[in-house]
Design a protein around this motif. Sequence first.
Motif, PDB file in Angstrom:
ATOM      1  N   UNK A 174       0.839  -1.189   0.000  1.00  6.58           N
ATOM      2  CA  UNK A 174       0.000   0.000   0.000  1.00  6.58           C
ATOM      3  C   UNK A 174       0.879   1.246   0.000  1.00  6.58           C
ATOM      4  N   UNK A 175       0.460   2.271  -0.746  1.00  6.01           N
ATOM      5  CA  UNK A 175       1.236   3.499  -0.780  1.00  6.01           C
ATOM      6  C   UNK A 175       1.246   4.173   0.584  1.00  6.01           C
ATOM      7  N   UNK A 176       0.184   3.959   1.366  1.00  2.00           N
ATOM      8  CA  UNK A 176       0.094   4.588   2.685  1.00  2.00           C
ATOM      9  C   UNK A 176      -0.050   3.526   3.773  1.00  2.00           C
ATOM     10  N   UNK A 177       0.595   3.770   4.894  1.00  2.00           N
ATOM     11  CA  UNK A 177       0.552   2.839   6.022  1.00  2.00           C
ATOM     12  C   UNK A 177       0.672   3.629   7.310  1.00  2.00           C
ATOM     13  N   UNK A 178       0.554   2.910   8.422  1.00  2.00           N
ATOM     14  CA  UNK A 178       0.669   3.507   9.746  1.00  2.00           C
ATOM     15  C   UNK A 178       1.910   2.955  10.434  1.00  2.00           C
ATOM     16  N   UNK A 179       2.456   3.720  11.366  1.00  2.00           N
ATOM     17  CA  UNK A 179       3.602   3.248  12.145  1.00  2.00           C
ATOM     18  C   UNK A 179       3.284   1.955  12.880  1.00  2.00           C
ATOM     19  N   UNK A 180       2.013   1.716  13.151  1.00  2.00           N
ATOM     20  CA  UNK A 180       1.617   0.524  13.912  1.00  2.00           C
ATOM     21  C   UNK A 180       1.440  -0.710  13.030  1.00  2.00           C
ATOM     22  N   UNK A 181       1.497  -0.530  11.709  1.00  2.00           N
ATOM     23  CA  UNK A 181       1.319  -1.672  10.818  1.00  2.00           C
ATOM     24  C   UNK A 181       2.545  -2.588  10.843  1.00  2.00           C
ATOM     25  N   UNK A 182       2.294  -3.885  10.737  1.00  2.00           N
ATOM     26  CA  UNK A 182       3.360  -4.875  10.643  1.00  2.00           C
ATOM     27  C   UNK A 182       3.313  -5.464   9.227  1.00  2.00           C
ATOM     28  N   UNK A 183       4.256  -5.073   8.392  1.00  2.00           N
ATOM     29  CA  UNK A 183       4.245  -5.447   6.986  1.00  2.00           C
ATOM     30  C   UNK A 183       5.480  -6.261   6.645  1.00  2.00           C
ATOM     31  N   UNK A 184       5.397  -6.972   5.520  1.00  2.00           N
ATOM     32  CA  UNK A 184       6.555  -7.708   5.016  1.00  2.00           C
ATOM     33  C   UNK A 184       6.810  -7.329   3.566  1.00  2.00           C
ATOM     34  N   UNK A 185       8.084  -7.326   3.227  1.00  2.00           N
ATOM     35  CA  UNK A 185       8.512  -7.119   1.852  1.00  2.00           C
ATOM     36  C   UNK A 185       8.623  -8.494   1.207  1.00  2.00           C
ATOM     37  N   UNK A 186       7.905  -8.715   0.131  1.00  2.00           N
ATOM     38  CA  UNK A 186       7.957  -9.999  -0.571  1.00  2.00           C
ATOM     39  C   UNK A 186       8.200  -9.761  -2.052  1.00  2.00           C
ATOM     40  N   UNK A 187       9.002 -10.633  -2.639  1.00  2.00           N
ATOM     41  CA  UNK A 187       9.277 -10.470  -4.054  1.00  2.00           C
ATOM     42  C   UNK A 187      10.052 -11.628  -4.626  1.00  2.00           C
ATOM     43  N   UNK A 188      10.504 -11.425  -5.862  1.00  2.00           N
ATOM     44  CA  UNK A 188      11.227 -12.480  -6.579  1.00  2.00           C
ATOM     45  C   UNK A 188      12.265 -11.853  -7.487  1.00  2.00           C
ATOM     46  N   UNK A 189      13.472 -12.415  -7.482  1.00  2.00           N
ATOM     47  CA  UNK A 189      14.520 -11.974  -8.397  1.00  2.00           C
ATOM     48  C   UNK A 189      14.226 -12.565  -9.769  1.00  2.00           C
ATOM     49  N   UNK A 190      14.245 -11.759 -10.797  1.00  2.00           N
ATOM     50  CA  UNK A 190      13.821 -12.201 -12.123  1.00  2.00           C
ATOM     51  C   UNK A 190      14.893 -12.968 -12.874  1.00  2.00           C
ATOM     52  N   UNK A 191      16.154 -12.774 -12.503  1.00  2.00           N
ATOM     53  CA  UNK A 191      17.277 -13.382 -13.224  1.00  2.00           C
ATOM     54  C   UNK A 191      18.053 -14.279 -12.271  1.00  2.00           C
ATOM     55  N   UNK A 192      18.195 -15.546 -12.640  1.00  2.00           N
ATOM     56  CA  UNK A 192      18.888 -16.501 -11.766  1.00  2.00           C
ATOM     57  C   UNK A 192      20.354 -16.146 -11.570  1.00  2.00           C
ATOM     58  N   UNK A 193      20.914 -15.330 -12.435  1.00  2.00           N
ATOM     59  CA  UNK A 193      22.315 -14.951 -12.300  1.00  2.00           C
ATOM     60  C   UNK A 193      22.564 -13.825 -11.323  1.00  2.00           C
TER      61      UNK A 193
END
Length: 296
Positions: A174-193
């Motif tokens: 979300x573009x906006x959040x609160x200091x009290x929110x507990x969030x995680x960064x999730x993703x994937x590397x597109x290149x195996x190298x």
Amino acid sequence: MKGALVTLLLLLATTSAQVPISDVPRETKLRLVEIINQDRAQAGLSPVEYSQELSRLADEHCNEMVREGYTNHWNRAGWKPYLRYAAAGLSAYTSENISAVWETSFATDKTNVWGNILYAHRSFLAEKPPNDGHRRSILDPRNMLAGIGIAYNNHGMRLIEVFATKNAELEPLALRASLRDHLRIRGRIRDAGLTLLSISVYYEPLPKPMTVNELRGTSAYSLPEEEGRERPILPPGVLYADGVAGTIEVDPRGVFSAPLVFWKGQPGVYTVAVWLRRGRERAFIGALTPIVVDSR
């Protein structure tokens, strides 16, 4: 990603009348991207793909600059480029070139408009190190996409070339959040190298609306200096030099996950940057997304 503000022609730009802003055909933008790719080919680089979404967002900023009578990477809301692009849902790492033409009577025929576009691009490319930020943006080998923004009326023109690279896919935050929110960064590397080195979380105060005079007093933009950093989890019993074991989970497929810590503990913009490296090459940002955090 530093981009210095360039003014190609400054004669006089004072007008009390609101002058209509002209639309620019898509073919004109594609023509410029074709020239950009010719320049990249001469440097031995792969071409960039035209992005309609980046172009639309660049057009919006160009229109505001022409309408309000300024030239800057920030907009009137005080948002830097990466915040403007994130507001549209983009998590790519971007670099932005801006050029301006100011005239009391700007000829809006196609020939003159194209001539000024081409002159601006060639001026970017003619820059010499170390003051060659625009040139380096055009010839960055990691760039994948290009957007072109153009707006003009009979008092001048604004041009934006925006380039984007996305070597890592981030799940939307979300573009906006609160200091009290507990969030995680999730993703994937597109290149195996590629290897994930770290995830930076940069901090800067909340943006504030800027007057035209304030905008005229700023130039280049960059990521903030204040930074928190997360690193991949090390094998059991192994620690980094500072005694930390790491917090980023990375699996063999390049899928990663890490806690998003609003480490400053106060409202502001927290910008997530995923740092990657290929072999022993220099590290670079593969994805970027800012989050506006308040105290709710």
